[in-house]
Design an enzyme around this catalytic site. Structure first.
Site: not given
Ligand SMILES: Cc1ncc(COP(=O)(O)O)c(C=O)c1O
Length: 394
Positions: A33, A119, A161, A165, A190, A193, A224
């Site tokens: 990512n 997520h 989101e 993702s 969220d 991405h 990411k």
């Molecule tokens: C949509 C989404 N939210 C939250 C996260 C969590 O983020 P982190 O990897 O920084 O814990 C991710 C991926 O890991 C994600 O794809």
């Protein structure tokens, strides 16, 4: 316990669900990512090294004890400049940011309405919050309206989101925000991405003109497009104050390492100063989609449904042997029968890498890309077979 662990491992092996943690080096990377290529940028490395020299390798304590450093303050300032939000609060990961804000806003008096594809961290937060919850089908605005209209709780939060993702499609943020305004609810987006990719890097919420709106809050990951580690919640000063005092993953967690905070702060500064980076990732995503024969998604993620978990695993292994790393999404990251290859574009993919990778993917998936699972669409609209998603590993 050992016998049980062995039996679980056997079941996973039979179903093509074994995951591994081996390093993948020397491959064209369509799996990570690191959308803007910033994880290897010397400016982030220099910012991290300077923070280590100044503050040490660890934060030493929770932010509410003595873990806050100048690197955290500067990171939060840069995130506000980038996203146009009033305040931001850094967490030790995107996962803990989501868990923290959802549990801090939740409880029996708050109805949580979420897209079925959000997520795992958001879903876990909703479960932990003990809120009544409604999962609406993916991209189902009418479902969100119905849930808001029928609510009996004094408060409601709609959780989406900005760019999904696994599927790579974009949420209808303007419509969702209008519904939240109409029904006096909070829209929690969220942007894991979206930031660095959408809206010239400033995120989809900013692009939709919703930055700073009182009824919209954002979560982000620093791991990411921002090439570092950590997460953040962005929104009003009132929300930040509430989180500092009630978000358990903020209070009972050692602060983000100063080096990670400094690197992410530098990344946020670069993304704002160099909008060409976000443009390039989208151009490369379009080129990748064109050459692989997949439908163009909203951001950096191309999602190719390939059917069974075994087929996904064998296609990903074949691509690895051809020198290309791709994401392989199987249950529980996706529902049974709609396992996927997930390809991510990066701003720093070279033409040669792009051609090599796209050629290998087009050859490997052939009809899987052209003949996506019936009804499956990437950009907008419903996606077949994805009514519920047990979690994600993106
Ligand atoms: C949509 C989404 N939210 C939250 C996260 C969590 O983020 P982190 O990897 O920084 O814990 C991710 C991926 O890991 C994600 O794809």
């Amino acid at each position: 316990m050992d016998a049980w662990l062995r039996s679980r491992a056997d079941v996973r092996a039979q179903r093509g669900l074994v995951r591994g943690t081996e390093p993948q080096t020397g491959l064209v990377d369509l799996a990570s990512n690191d959308y803007l290529g910033l994880a290897g940028d010397p400016r982030l490395a220099a910012a991290a090294a300077e923070a280590v020299a100044r503050y040490g390798t660890g934060a030493r304590a929770s932010r509410v004890v003595c873990g806050t450093t100048g690197a955290h303050q500067e990171l939060e300032r840069q995130l506000c400049l980038l996203t146009g939000q009033e305040t931001s609060l850094a967490f030790s990961s995107g996962y803990t940011a989501n868990l923290g804000v959802v549990t801090a806003l939740g409880g029996p008096g708050t109805l949580m309405i979420h897209d079925a594809h959000v997520h795992a961290s958001l879903r876990d937060g909703i479960r932990l919050s003990r809120s009544p919850a409604v999962a609406v089908a993916h991209q189902d605005i009418a479902g969100i309206r119905a849930a808001l209209a029928g609510r009996t709780q004094p408060r409601a939060v709609v959780v989406l989101e900005s760019i999904y993702s696994v599927l790579g499609d974009a949420a209808p943020l303007a419509e969702a925000a209008a519904l939240c305004a109409e029904f006096d609810a909070l829209l929690l987006v969220d942007e894991a991405h979206g930031i660095g990719v959408a809206g010239a890097g400033r995120g989809a919420v900013h692009a939709a003109g919703l930055a700073g709106a009182a009824h919209v809050a954002v979560t982000a990951t620093l791991s990411k497009a921002l090439g570092s580690q950590g997460g953040a919640v962005l929104g009003s000063a009132l929300l930040r104050e509430h989180l500092v005092n009630t978000a358990r993953t903020f209070i009972f967690d050692t602060a983000l390492a100063p080096a990670a905070a400094a690197a992410a702060g530098e990344a946020a500064r670069i993304v704002l100063a160099e909008p060409g980076l976000a443009r390039r990732v989208l151009e490369n995503a379009a080129a990748l989609a064109r050459r692989c024969g997949t439908q163009l998604a909203a951001g950096a993620v191309q999602s190719i449904p390939v059917g069974s978990a075994e087929r996904a695993a064998s296609l990903a292994a074949g691509l690895r042997a051809a020198g290309v790393a791709v994401g392989c999404f199987r249950p529980p990251s996706v529902p049974d029968g709609v396992s996927r290859l997930r390809l991510t574009a990066r701003a720093n993919l070279t033409k040669a890498e792009l051609e090599q990778a796209a050629g290998a993917v087009a050859l490997a998936v052939g009809d899987a890309a052209g003949n996506a699972v019936a009804g499956d669409r990437v950009a907008g609209g419903p996606v077949a077979g994805t009514a519920d998603r047990a979690g994600a590993m993106a």
